[in-house]
Design a protein around this motif. Structure first.
Motif: not given
Lengths: 566, 499, 146, 108
Positions: A154-166, A189-198, A200-206
């Protein structure tokens, strides 16, 4: 009416602070927990469209209350879900869970109304950090490890979002949280970040990893917010991005199979959750008004019936101490009301006519059909049959009916029952009077779910699927419920990568291997290497004599002098 | 005398200096504390009013003895040092608030007066270093603060005799550092014939190729590197911080190294010209690599420490790495980030050390196992440690986040995003060691023999002032970032607008 | 030193002269070699000589440890208060003109003298203090002490 | 046997016997299967009487949904059984780091 425009999240944070500081009385806390979502619900209901609350942060202007019809519908259902979840959790004494719930729901609602990426990021991380306590609250070693994995992702999702936003801020100078094209690095980057929380396949297992690990009430809360927040964010930013259609289609497909063979019923529901998210993602990908309406309404209905299912399975877990299909069965005798609610939830998720799933899912199905995606449409119909198989049949059948496990638990506590009744009522109500829901959707709806064609085709699909189930059960082909787990893609980072890492570390490090065995020990050998370099007795941390220190100074000074003079 | 505020620059240093001998003359523990506290509070008030009057980017000059600058000693206040004056005197005040109870437990009664005297002298020295505009005066005040610091560190001997050795090591290292520094100052004087910073700045312009000037810079960098615990010249620091009394550790960690770093910055920007080729080289090839190594190596070392005080000391060295990294970008943004970092890290570390001190008040030892399970028994104090820890890691919403964020931005602005990555990576290491403490605090069962201890409000109030400020500066960045921005711009463009 | 009668006699007579010389150096420091620091050392030397020859107890009867401590502080106070005085007179800190606003040269003269007095007192105090500390040091430390 | 039955009676919830009591009937399974088969048959018949409208041609083929539902459900079961062959592991596969084995221990 300035009060009404303050960010709704503040109400929850304030309540969390009050709970933390003042309320030693358990009952008062529970009352507060129920009242706060109601207050927020009233506030959100009365919000006017527009941007209401700006805050200056560095040189950025943060929009904390961007209210439009899309955010409003999500805000409403989040408040409602928080209310139901807290009612269900009335009996909980654990302050940690209560505060975590408040902060978590507050952050989720705050994120829905966030009008820019920076405040979205704050809330995004807020949901991550607060929600992990619902997992840790179980206070076992396993839940601790699971929570850590969950938190990391979850934190990495946020970090990726931060990177995207930066990156976005750096290139365009804007932090707006608006519709974007999936073309630049930042949007990717933002898409990936959303995708983790959403999930997406292969990002889903959390999702499947953590939801079964939370407490009985924690899972109910968890199931409502994180993923739906991601759906909202995607709907806001990436509506009409075609790749989402295919991602969504895959999301509806693969969990079906896993759910079918999974033994832990809460994990079955987690897979089912993933599958339902797929429908919404497809809706976002299609991106027409009809499809987005479908996504929003489906999210709305989904939160309700998924909570209901988690509640009923949670009640069973609460009373029997297990949620494994192999250990359960025949509970209808002593928990008939829970069984009834579970059946209503199952009917809703499988989209039987007169239940909420029917009136919302068909919007998405119809949108794919109107936009001519025949393959996707077929996949979705297939997935609908799949939903019936695991959520519609498996959950109620193996929990409450099937072979008698001999367990005779008491009926669920009264607060759980009330929460389940209200939720069941809402599921049926939305199914019977779909216009109530259609009226608050982002766009105008001219869709009639109850046409003869539609009802008949849906009933045919479901009844014949049920028939198939009966036949398969009679023939004994149905995969038996056994105590086992199934590998998912998280195996890669939970087993495979660690073993590879260890092999590499072992190559590099000259660690005495003969005395060690097993993966755990090997990990600690990596630690040992670090310890040898940085540990208390290693050169980096030793206390030297003054002479040695002076020698170092001489070395550095010579270096400095050389740099300066030449 | 009618216009007292005109004399604020000298009163800033004078009040603690004057009160120090009075402390000795009075000779009672409680009175000494009162006097010290009074001195510290008035310093804080003066510092705040000075900061207020220079907040528009102007500066104030004060001539000692009425002699005009190049001849006499000049005190200069601009936003850079006024900001740090507030930090130093503010931390000192908060620390003193709780020092009374802590000192009673940690130091023998007969030494209290001298302790407070040394504390005042240390404060005098730190404030003097900040405010003076004369390079030799810097050395004098540096020695005043350092000498009293050695004594303060040695006061830990009642609890642990190793404090004496630590203080001795610190003495040797500090003296070597001061010697290097004074040699550097001597070289400058040799080359330019003046000691006034701004006069030197004018005269040194043509002397870039002079070997004397170049060597003097090397001497000063090493001298200050020692004082500010630049890796690998940090070896005095873990011992000194670990064995010193908690009050001293708290005060020093938040101020002493910061002041030394300020001196380095001041010399780089207001005495030398930062665009001298050799200065760029020093930062590029010496300071920056060492800072990066410090960020990682010292964080790893901190992870493996069992003694929390020592762990935090190593963490400080790593944090100094961040600050040096900010300076070594030699950009206005980097400098802003460093100033914000100075301030935020100051209050963060003070929070951590102070709450740790209270947590270990009764056990007297600060090993991980000593704080085990105290999260339940001392919830308020553990919570403030938690806040400090979060701020150290840089979680959004805390002061630490702001400084890391600015630093990351500065590295990206400077066109070296790889540094941003390194900063984030090393922050992850901070999570690990802070987590170890949190884990012991909250997720372990307390030792049964440890009865629940009541903590008085005199301790709780200052502690929570610090914790809340950790959070507050994470939201309201107008003072920290605003002032740092002005300070950095002034230094960068060498604008000293005298009014 | 108990049997060194000559030393004792000589010391007793010479201590007074040393103190006098100290005063001379102190007050002529402003226009001849000398000043507060030198005078302080000379003063302290007198007491140290007395202490070495007569024993620590005897000299501490004359100049007890606590007095020495206070002296050291007092000197600093004198110095600082000189500056404060000029502040009160409306001048900058340590601006000696304050002592005689109409004749600044005289003011400088006076100011230097007072400041040097402060320095002298402190140096005497500190030097004697250091001597006391070393002389009264515990000769041997037990293991338990460490 | 008798005792056991009695015990069951006692523990059974009164609401339960109203709602689901009929399930305990001897022929309950047959009734359910019978009802299901009849309704399926009726639904299939309707297709031949009423002409459905859909977006795709295939939707209008009589019995499409019925066939699709039946076949796909079987496919899911088949696919899942196959999948299980590959991914099934013991419950304590991830050791103490997953909740599955946690529950096992709780049971003990």
């Amino acid at each position: 009416m300035d009060f009404i425009q303050v960010p709704s999240s503040y109400i929850f944070y304030l309540a969390a602070a009050i709970t933390f500081v003042f309320l030693r009385d358990r009952t008062l806390r529970s009352v507060l927990l129920i009242c706060v979502p109601i207050i927020a619900l009233i506030q959100v209901w009365n919000l006017e469209i527009g941007n209401h609350h700006q805050v200056d942060f560095f040189n950025l202007q943060l929009e904390l209350m961007r209210v439009d019809k899309l955010s409003k519908v999500f805000g409403l259902i989040f408040c409602l879900a928080a209310f139901l979840g807290n009612l269900y959790a009335w009996h909980v004494k654990d302050v940690v869970q209560q505060i975590a719930t408040l902060v978590y729901t507050g952050s989720a609602i705050g994120a829905v109304f966030a009008g820019d990426l920076v405040s979205l990021f704050f809330y995004w991380e807020g949901t991550a950090i607060a929600s992990v306590f619902l997992i840790w609250a179980r206070r076992t070693e396993a839940s601790y490890h699971t929570g850590m994995r969950y938190l990391l992702i979850q934190i990495s999702s946020g970090v990726i979002l931060l990177a995207g936003l930066a990156v976005q801020f750096h290139t365009t100078g804007s932090i707006a949280f608006e519709k974007m094209e999936l073309s630049s690095l930042s949007s990717f980057l933002i898409f990936i970040s959303f995708g983790i929380k959403c999930a997406f396949p292969l990002l889903h297992n959390w999702l499947q990893d953590s939801y079964p690990a939370a407490t009985v009430t924690g899972t109910v809360i968890l199931s409502s917010f994180t993923t739906k927040l991601a759906i909202y964010a995607l709907a806001r930013s990436f509506a009409g991005t075609e790749i989402l259609i295919y991602i969504g289609a895959i999301m509806t497909l693969f969990p079906i199979f896993f759910a079918e063979i999974e033994n832990d019923l809460r994990r079955v529901l987690a897979y089912s959750l993933n599958n339902q998210l797929g429908f919404m993602v497809v809706g976002i990908g299609v991106g027409t008004e009809l499809a987005l309406n479908g996504t929003a309404s489906h999210a709305f209905a989904h939160i309700l019936y998924k909570s209901l299912l988690f509640m009923s399975v949670g009640a069973v877990l609460f009373r029997t101490g297990t949620s494994k299909a192999s250990e359960l069965g025949g509970l209808y005798k002593t928990m008939p009301l829970s069984a009834l609610c579970c059946l209503i939830g199952a009917a809703s998720i499988s989209a039987f006519p007169l239940f909420s799933g029917f009136v919302t899912k068909s919007l998405i199905m119809d949108a794919t059909a109107t936009e001519h995606y025949p393959v996707i449409w077929c996949v979705l119909v297939f997935a609908s049959a799949g939903v019936l198989s695991h959520s519609g049949i498996k959950i109620p059948y193996f929990t409450f009916f099937a072979h008698d496990s001999g367990l005779r638990p008491k009926e669920a506590p009264i607060n759980m029952l009330i929460a389940m009744f209200i939720t069941s009522f809402l599921c049926v109500f939305l199914g019977v009077f779909p216009d109530t829901l259609y009226n608050i959707l982002p766009y105008e709806v001219n869709y009639k779910p109850y046409t003869i064609s539609h009802v008949i085709s849906q009933l045919q699909l479901l009844c014949f699927a049920l028939l198939a189930f009966t036949v398969i059960m009679k023939l004994g082909f149905h995969p038996p419920e056994i105590r086992a787990i199934n590998l998912d893609s998280d195996w890669v980072y939970r087993k495979y990568l660690p073993s590879i890492m260890l092999r590499i570390i072992n190559r590099l490090g000259s660690v005495n291997e003969s005395t060690r065995s097993g993966l755990e020990n090997k990990i600690s050998s990596g630690e040992q290497i670090l310890l040898n370099i940085f540990g208390p007795t290693a050169n980096f941390a030793r206390v030297f004599t003054n002479g040695v220190m002076i020698l170092w100074i001489a070395v550095i000074f010579t270096g400095a002098l050389a740099i300066v003079l030449f | 005398m009618e216009q007292v505020y005109l004399h604020f620059p000298i009163l800033q240093v004078l009040i603690p200096l004057l009160l120090a001998p009075i402390c000795v003359l009075v000779g009672r523990s409680t009175f000494s504390w009162l006097i010290t506290f009074f001195g510290s509070v008035s310093s804080l008030v003066i510092a705040i009013s000075l900061l207020h009057s220079v907040s528009d980017g102007s500066s104030i000059s004060y001539h000692i003895g009425g002699w005009p600058p190049p001849i006499g000693i000049e005190y200069v206040v601009d936003s850079a040092n006024a900001f740090l004056l507030v930090l130093v005197s503010g931390i000192s005040t908060v620390v003193l608030l709780y020092a009374r109870d802590q000192i009673k437990l940690e130091i023998d009664e007969e030494n209290h007066t001298l302790f407070y005297t040394c504390y005042l002298l240390c404060l005098t020295g730190l404030l003097g270093v900040l405010i003076t505009g004369d390079v030799f005066n810097v050395f004098v005040f540096l020695e005043i603060s350092s000498l009293s610091t050695y004594v303060l560190v040695a006061q830990g001997a009642k609890r642990d005799k190793r404090a004496l050795k630590a203080a001795f090591n610190y003495l040797i290292m500090g003296t070597v550092g001061a010697t290097f520094f004074v040699i550097g100052v001597g070289f400058i004087y040799m080359a330019t014939g003046t000691l006034n910073m701004f006069d030197i700045y004018e005269r040194i312009n043509d002397l870039e190729s002079s070997r004397t000037v170049r060597a003097s810079y090397a001497f000063i960098v090493i001298g200050m590197g020692l004082k500010l615990a630049m890796f690998p010249m940090h070896l005095w620091m873990p011992g000194a911080y670990t064995y010193a009394p908690t009050v001293v550790t708290t005060f020093l960690s938040a101020t002493a190294t910061k002041v030394s770093l300020y001196v380095l910055i001041r010399f780089t920007f207001s005495v030398f010209h930062f665009d001298f080729n050799f200065i760029e080289q020093v930062f590029k090839f010496l300071v920056m690599p060492l800072a990066i190594i410090a960020m990682f190596a010292m964080s790893f070392v901190a992870i493996f420490q069992k003694d929390i005080k020592r762990m935090l000391a190593y963490s400080s060295i790593a944090q100094i790495g961040y600050m040096l990294l900010g300076v070594s970008l030699l950009s206005s943004e980097g400098l802003t980030a460093t100033f914000v970092n100075l301030f935020n890290h100051g209050i963060t570390k003070a929070t951590l050390f102070m709450s740790l001190g209270v947590l270990t008040l009764y056990s007297g030892k600060s090993f991980l196992s000593d704080v085990q399970g105290l999260g339940k028994k001392m919830p308020w104090i553990s919570a403030s440690f938690l806040i400090g820890g979060l701020s150290l890691v840089g979680i959004p919403g805390t002061a630490g986040f702001i400084s890391k964020w600015l630093l990351v931005q500065a590295t990206i602005e400077a066109g070296v995003p790889i540094l941003a990555l390194l900063i984030i990576l090393s922050s992850l290491l901070a999570i690990v060691y802070i987590w170890k403490v949190i884990e012991h605090l909250y997720f372990m069962e307390p030792h049964s023999e440890l009865a629940s201890q009541k903590v008085s409000f005199r301790i709780l109030i200052p502690l929570w002032i610090l914790s809340i400020s950790c959070l507050y500066w994470g939201f309201d960045t107008s003072l920290t970032v605003g002032t740092s921005d002005i300070a950095a711009n002034n230094l960068f463009n060498n604008v000293i607008k005298l009014n | 030193m108990q049997h060194h009668l000559i030393l004792k006699i000589v010391t007793k007579s010479i201590v007074g002269i040393i103190l006098l010389f100290g005063l001379y150096v102190q007050f002529h420091g402003d226009y001849s070699p000398g000043g507060g620091f030198q005078a302080g050392v000379i003063f302290a030397a007198a007491f140290i000589l007395y202490g070495i020859v007569m024993g620590l107890d005897k000299v501490q009867e004359v100049l007890p440890f606590w007095v020495v401590q206070k002296l050291a502080a007092l000197g600093v106070l004198v110095y600082a208060l000189t500056g404060v005085f000029s502040l009160f007179m409306g001048f900058n800190y340590l601006d000696y003109s304050a002592f005689s606003p109409h004749h600044p040269e005289h003011g400088q003269h006076w100011g230097i003298l007072v400041v040097e007095l402060g320095v002298g007192i402190t140096v005497t105090g500190v030097i004697v203090c250091i001597y006391y500390c070393f002389a009264s040091r515990t000769p041997h430390l037990d293991d338990g002490e460490w | 046997m008798n005792d056991n039955n009695k015990k069951l009676k006692e523990t059974t919830n009164p609401v339960g016997s109203i709602l689901f009591g009929w399930l305990d009937h001897r022929h309950s399974t047959r009734i359910i299967i019978g009802t299901l088969s009849v309704s399926c048959f009726v639904l299939l018949l309707v297709d031949f009487v009423y002409h459905r409208h859909g977006h795709f041609m295939i939707e209008e083929v009589p019995g499409f949904f019925a066939l699709y539902g039946f076949l796909m459900f079987s496919l899911i079961i088949l696919g899942a059984t196959t999948l299980r062959y590959f991914v099934k592991r013991r419950e304590d596969y991830y050791g103490t780091k997953a909740v599955d084995s946690d529950m096992t221990e709780n049971k003990k």
